[in-house]
Write a protein that holds these residues in place. Structure first.
Motif, PDB file in Angstrom:
ATOM      1  N   PRO A 164      27.596  13.500 -28.961  1.00  0.00           N
ATOM      2  CA  PRO A 164      26.693  13.370 -30.117  1.00  0.00           C
ATOM      3  C   PRO A 164      26.591  14.640 -30.965  1.00  0.00           C
ATOM      4  CG  PRO A 164      25.394  13.804 -28.171  1.00  0.00           C
ATOM      5  CD  PRO A 164      26.838  13.781 -27.721  1.00  0.00           C
ATOM      6  N   HIS A 165      27.740  15.208 -31.348  1.00  0.00           N
ATOM      7  CA  HIS A 165      27.692  16.404 -32.195  1.00  0.00           C
ATOM      8  C   HIS A 165      27.284  15.985 -33.616  1.00  0.00           C
ATOM      9  CE1 HIS A 165      31.467  15.434 -34.286  1.00  0.00           C
ATOM     10  NE2 HIS A 165      31.993  15.156 -33.101  1.00  0.00           N
ATOM     11  N   PRO A 166      26.902  16.929 -34.490  1.00  0.00           N
ATOM     12  CA  PRO A 166      26.385  16.587 -35.822  1.00  0.00           C
ATOM     13  C   PRO A 166      27.289  15.675 -36.638  1.00  0.00           C
ATOM     14  CG  PRO A 166      25.987  18.892 -35.357  1.00  0.00           C
ATOM     15  CD  PRO A 166      26.825  18.381 -34.226  1.00  0.00           C
ATOM     16  N   GLY A 167      28.618  15.800 -36.476  1.00  0.00           N
ATOM     17  CA  GLY A 167      29.521  14.940 -37.225  1.00  0.00           C
ATOM     18  C   GLY A 167      29.469  13.488 -36.802  1.00  0.00           C
ATOM     19  N   ASN A 168      28.929  13.215 -35.599  1.00  0.00           N
ATOM     20  CA  ASN A 168      28.827  11.836 -35.102  1.00  0.00           C
ATOM     21  C   ASN A 168      27.425  11.249 -35.259  1.00  0.00           C
ATOM     22  OD1 ASN A 168      31.499  11.574 -34.366  1.00  0.00           O
ATOM     23  ND2 ASN A 168      31.183  12.298 -32.275  1.00  0.00           N
ATOM     24  N   LEU A 169      26.568  11.932 -36.010  1.00  0.00           N
ATOM     25  CA  LEU A 169      25.218  11.439 -36.271  1.00  0.00           C
ATOM     26  C   LEU A 169      24.973  11.478 -37.782  1.00  0.00           C
ATOM     27  CD1 LEU A 169      23.288  13.401 -33.481  1.00  0.00           C
ATOM     28  CD2 LEU A 169      23.937  10.982 -33.418  1.00  0.00           C
ATOM     29  N   MET A 170      24.625  10.331 -38.366  1.00  0.00           N
ATOM     30  CA  MET A 170      24.411  10.245 -39.815  1.00  0.00           C
ATOM     31  C   MET A 170      23.043   9.651 -40.116  1.00  0.00           C
ATOM     32  SD  MET A 170      27.157  11.385 -41.423  1.00  0.00           S
ATOM     33  CE  MET A 170      27.185  10.606 -43.031  1.00  0.00           C
ATOM     34  N   TRP A 171      22.462  10.085 -41.235  1.00  0.00           N
ATOM     35  CA  TRP A 171      21.156   9.566 -41.667  1.00  0.00           C
ATOM     36  C   TRP A 171      21.371   8.578 -42.811  1.00  0.00           C
ATOM     37  CZ3 TRP A 171      16.273   9.973 -39.856  1.00  0.00           C
ATOM     38  CH2 TRP A 171      15.234   9.552 -40.692  1.00  0.00           C
ATOM     39  N   TRP A 172      20.853   7.351 -42.631  1.00  0.00           N
ATOM     40  CA  TRP A 172      21.003   6.302 -43.643  1.00  0.00           C
ATOM     41  C   TRP A 172      19.901   5.258 -43.446  1.00  0.00           C
ATOM     42  CZ3 TRP A 172      24.687   1.602 -43.773  1.00  0.00           C
ATOM     43  CH2 TRP A 172      24.826   1.118 -45.083  1.00  0.00           C
ATOM     44  N   LYS A 173      19.250   4.880 -44.538  1.00  0.00           N
ATOM     45  CA  LYS A 173      18.199   3.853 -44.496  1.00  0.00           C
ATOM     46  C   LYS A 173      17.110   4.205 -43.478  1.00  0.00           C
ATOM     47  CE  LYS A 173      21.275   0.060 -45.861  1.00  0.00           C
ATOM     48  NZ  LYS A 173      21.836  -1.270 -45.478  1.00  0.00           N
ATOM     49  N   ASP A 174      16.686   5.471 -43.457  1.00  0.00           N
ATOM     50  CA  ASP A 174      15.631   5.957 -42.557  1.00  0.00           C
ATOM     51  C   ASP A 174      15.998   5.813 -41.080  1.00  0.00           C
ATOM     52  OD1 ASP A 174      14.017   6.790 -44.598  1.00  0.00           O
ATOM     53  OD2 ASP A 174      12.752   5.011 -44.622  1.00  0.00           O
ATOM     54  N   ARG A 175      17.287   5.884 -40.793  1.00  0.00           N
ATOM     55  CA  ARG A 175      17.748   5.763 -39.408  1.00  0.00           C
ATOM     56  C   ARG A 175      18.832   6.788 -39.105  1.00  0.00           C
ATOM     57  NH1 ARG A 175      18.480  -0.753 -38.231  1.00  0.00           N
ATOM     58  NH2 ARG A 175      16.327  -1.368 -38.701  1.00  0.00           N
ATOM     59  N   VAL A 176      18.919   7.139 -37.812  1.00  0.00           N
ATOM     60  CA  VAL A 176      20.033   7.946 -37.322  1.00  0.00           C
ATOM     61  C   VAL A 176      21.075   6.982 -36.759  1.00  0.00           C
ATOM     62  CG1 VAL A 176      20.791   9.643 -35.631  1.00  0.00           C
ATOM     63  CG2 VAL A 176      18.600   9.948 -36.791  1.00  0.00           C
ATOM     64  N   TYR A 177      22.290   7.074 -37.294  1.00  0.00           N
ATOM     65  CA  TYR A 177      23.383   6.219 -36.831  1.00  0.00           C
ATOM     66  C   TYR A 177      24.328   7.020 -35.928  1.00  0.00           C
ATOM     67  CZ  TYR A 177      22.362   2.227 -39.853  1.00  0.00           C
ATOM     68  OH  TYR A 177      21.770   1.128 -40.434  1.00  0.00           O
ATOM     69  N   PHE A 178      24.652   6.438 -34.757  1.00  0.00           N
ATOM     70  CA  PHE A 178      25.655   7.016 -33.859  1.00  0.00           C
ATOM     71  C   PHE A 178      27.041   6.562 -34.324  1.00  0.00           C
ATOM     72  CE2 PHE A 178      21.898   7.070 -31.209  1.00  0.00           C
ATOM     73  CZ  PHE A 178      22.030   8.222 -30.454  1.00  0.00           C
ATOM     74  N   LEU A 179      27.980   7.504 -34.408  1.00  0.00           N
ATOM     75  CA  LEU A 179      29.351   7.193 -34.782  1.00  0.00           C
ATOM     76  C   LEU A 179      30.308   7.605 -33.667  1.00  0.00           C
ATOM     77  CD1 LEU A 179      29.329   8.601 -38.441  1.00  0.00           C
ATOM     78  CD2 LEU A 179      28.640   6.320 -37.685  1.00  0.00           C
ATOM     79  N   ASP A 180      31.489   7.006 -33.657  1.00  0.00           N
ATOM     80  CA  ASP A 180      32.582   7.364 -32.742  1.00  0.00           C
ATOM     81  C   ASP A 180      32.199   7.165 -31.272  1.00  0.00           C
ATOM     82  OD1 ASP A 180      34.833   8.219 -31.499  1.00  0.00           O
ATOM     83  OD2 ASP A 180      34.848  10.234 -32.354  1.00  0.00           O
ATOM     84  N   PHE A 181      32.546   6.002 -30.752  1.00  0.00           N
ATOM     85  CA  PHE A 181      32.214   5.657 -29.364  1.00  0.00           C
ATOM     86  C   PHE A 181      33.438   5.690 -28.458  1.00  0.00           C
ATOM     87  CE2 PHE A 181      28.535   4.224 -31.583  1.00  0.00           C
ATOM     88  CZ  PHE A 181      27.493   4.343 -30.679  1.00  0.00           C
ATOM     89  N   GLY A 182      34.394   6.583 -28.800  1.00  0.00           N
ATOM     90  CA  GLY A 182      35.562   6.720 -27.934  1.00  0.00           C
ATOM     91  C   GLY A 182      35.233   7.402 -26.620  1.00  0.00           C
ATOM     92  N   MET A 183      34.222   8.285 -26.632  1.00  0.00           N
ATOM     93  CA  MET A 183      33.845   9.005 -25.415  1.00  0.00           C
ATOM     94  C   MET A 183      32.421   8.623 -25.011  1.00  0.00           C
ATOM     95  SD  MET A 183      33.721  13.124 -24.622  1.00  0.00           S
ATOM     96  CE  MET A 183      35.460  13.320 -25.019  1.00  0.00           C
ATOM     97  N   VAL A 184      32.309   7.933 -23.887  1.00  0.00           N
ATOM     98  CA  VAL A 184      31.000   7.549 -23.359  1.00  0.00           C
ATOM     99  C   VAL A 184      30.936   7.923 -21.881  1.00  0.00           C
ATOM    100  CG1 VAL A 184      30.668   5.638 -24.987  1.00  0.00           C
ATOM    101  CG2 VAL A 184      31.771   5.201 -22.777  1.00  0.00           C
ATOM    102  N   GLY A 185      29.723   7.982 -21.339  1.00  0.00           N
ATOM    103  CA  GLY A 185      29.531   8.274 -19.922  1.00  0.00           C
ATOM    104  C   GLY A 185      28.935   7.086 -19.196  1.00  0.00           C
TER     105      GLY A 185
END
Length: 421
Positions: A164-185
């Protein structure tokens, strides 16, 4: 293909490239395309790493510092998952379910019908970096939800976004969106339970129990050669250091990493997965500090853990579950009695003299098992009575039933205690 590319690549990596595009119906999307040579390059890199892991295995001193074989297996599995975009699509859908209930967190929409193992088509998140989110209640609430959601992902669901580095978190429509789900635990139940205890002991500033939890995590509870007092003192220093720091410095990720270093120095290395967890928590807390620098991570963790424990207890305190648990307890108690009887020779098949000599002990064991079962079930019924009585979602007859059952069991236990045999 029912879309048109609008510009050059948004991002590029070893595995693929990301482009903006527009579908035939006008929807704006992002497409992730795998490079033709990605699999071949990954396999070559993994082959070199495997050779290195084999060399490390031949050096016991280095093997104590890092379990390279475990690291290789984890990395190999992770990279092979990243090569299959259908797995990433499943990760997005699974995370959507994990984030339900958080109105300021979300993931991109997914176009499954257009996606393949080498092509991923997602909704375009037309937002801004989270640090540029406008001031206001939505931003503050999103910060709390973002941090709490990670405790939920790691401890409750055992499934978390691992990058969840800054490049994978975006602000849109009063929400934080998670991006790039190639790496999960993905975490096992036992590890999640130990992590919950670890966070709670740190929240309560209980150095002794925190030491016990780290030993359970490392599987070193029975280590006779460990200087526990010295180890506990170092853990205590770590706790004091962070609990007296400012809010911006109280980061759970670095704490886990430092705790791993202390454990390693004492020869009790913590699980490798804890490193990935620490990294993810460190990244997400940096994001929450950008959104709300006044947020106390341990206050958020404490409230979340307390609520989770209460919800877990409530789900288990229903008549069906209690009946099942009481019957399971009964069976286990009987098995324990039978095992003990076999040990003392009181079961059939042994000599008569052994049975005769052990008869009084056999009766004692049977009575003790019966009383233990009665006492435990009565206590559970009393607890259930109090818990359901204060609940606003439980029917009135439920606490009454539990109360009656508790009274009858207690009365039966008293009678059993005053009997001579």
């Amino acid at each position: 293909m029912p879309y048109s590319r609008r510009e050059n690549a948004l991002a590029a990596g070893t595995i693929g490239q990301v482009h903006r595009a527009t579908l035939a119906n006008g929807d704006r999307v992002v497409i992730k395309v795998q490079r033709p040579t990605a699999r071949e390059e990954i396999e070559q890199d993994l082959a070199l790493l495997e050779v290195f892991a084999e060399k490390v295995r031949e050096r016991p001193a280095l093997q104590k510092v890092i379990d390279m074989e475990a690291v290789f297996k984890q990395l190999s599995m992770s990279l092979h998952r990243e090569l299959d975009f259908t797995q990433e699509a499943s990760n997005i859908e699974r995370m959507r379910g994990v984030l339900q209930g958080y109105d300021h967190l979300d993931v991109p929409g997914l176009h499954r019908e257009l996606s393949t193992s080498r092509l991923l088509v997602m909704e375009e998140i037309q937002g801004i970096p989270i640090m540029k989110a406008p001031e206001g209640p939505a931003r503050t609430q999103a910060a709390r939800q973002l941090l709490e959601s990670y405790y939920k992902q790691i401890i409750v669901d055992g499934f978390f976004h691992a990058d969840p580095h800054p490049g994978n978190l975006m602000w849109w429509k009063d929400r934080v969106y998670f991006l790039d789900f190639g790496m999960v635990g993905n975490l096992e139940t036992e590890l999640r339970e130990h992590l919950m205890l670890l966070l709670m002991s740190f929240w309560q500033e209980d150095t002794e129990f925190l030491t016990d939890v780290t030993l359970m995590l490392s599987g070193a509870v029975d280590r006779s050669d460990l200087d526990v007092s010295h180890y506990q003192a170092e853990i205590g220093e770590l706790m004091s250091k962070y609990r007296t720091s400012g809010l911006a410095e109280m980061q759970v990720g670095p704490i886990l990493q430092e705790m791993s270093e202390i454990a390693l120095r004492h020869g009790v290395p913590l699980p490798a997965s804890l490193t990935l967890i620490g990294k993810a928590l460190a990244q997400v807390q940096l994001a929450t500090v950008q959104l709300d620098p006044t947020l106390d991570p341990f206050e958020v963790a404490g409230k979340f853990l307390t609520r989770s424990l209460l919800q877990g207890m409530r789900s288990k305190l229903n008549p069906k579950t209690l009946l099942y648990q009481s019957q399971k307890l009964k069976v286990r108690a009987l098995r324990a009695i039978e095992t003990f009887e076999r040990l003392i020779g009181a079961r059939p098949g042994q000599k008569l003299v052994v049975n005769f000599q052990a008869s009084s002990l056999e009766d004692t064991v049977r009575r003790a098992g019966r009383r233990l079962a009665l006492g435990l079930i009565a206590a559970a019924s009393m607890f259930a009575t109090g818990f359901t009585a204060v609940s606003t979602t439980v029917a009135d007859w439920v606490p009454t039933t539990f109360g009656t059952l508790a009274a009858l069991l207690t009365f039966g236990l008293i009678i059993d205690l005053v009997r001579r045999h």
